[in-house]
Design an enzyme around this catalytic site. Sequence first.
Site, PDB file in Angstrom:
ATOM      1  CB  CYS A 139      60.341  -3.245 -37.029  1.00  0.00           C
ATOM      2  SG  CYS A 139      60.641  -3.706 -38.738  1.00  0.00           S
ATOM      3  CB  SER A 196      65.539  -8.606 -41.919  1.00  0.00           C
ATOM      4  OG  SER A 196      64.574  -8.741 -42.943  1.00  0.00           O
TER       5      SER A 196
END
Length: 215
Positions: A19, A72
Amino acid sequence: MINALNRKSIMTLFADPVCHYSHRARFILCEKSASAEVEFVDSKEFPEDLQELNPYGTLPILIDRDLALFNSRIIMEYLDERFPHPPLYPIDPVSRARSRLLIHRIDQDWYTLLDDIVNAGEKKAAKAKKLLRENLIASIPLFESNKYFLSDEFTLVDGVLAPLLWRLPLYGIELPKEAKAIKDYIARVTKRDTFQESMSKEELDMMESHILMAS
């Protein structure tokens, strides 16, 4: 507290091995030379104890003592503050706010297209590839002005950009000759030792397979 939190005595990043959001968190973790473990998790088989840490069921997830973070961008900003040297955000509030806004625009304008390329159906993915390529070409002057993206020093913005740009050839997005500044930028950032260190075995295999297929 749940098992995933209790069993960790040092900082741990739970990350998907392919990812792009997990990759950028891994990249910043390496840039900071943080004493931490990276545990790879298949996001399609999301463990129940991690679900309790992140109700959205997404990766990456960072555990630092009794703190659990997801998203993130939040993780990258936390790492920059947790390990302040070298700083990856500008020191003054105005420049820092501009960098945060720039990252927000990259996420909204480019990462959403990458999400469609990876996850959407064939027709929508093809449209996203075309649009991402056009947007990058339009941004060529921004890559020409400095060594890094709008800066002469490596910043958190580059940490966000690099995993996206590294993936362009994997998804069949070719930049024209006039995009030399972008190609040079990609080479400059992805050749950093920290970027190489941040890549999973699966990502290395992905690129190796692509090179073999293209040759």
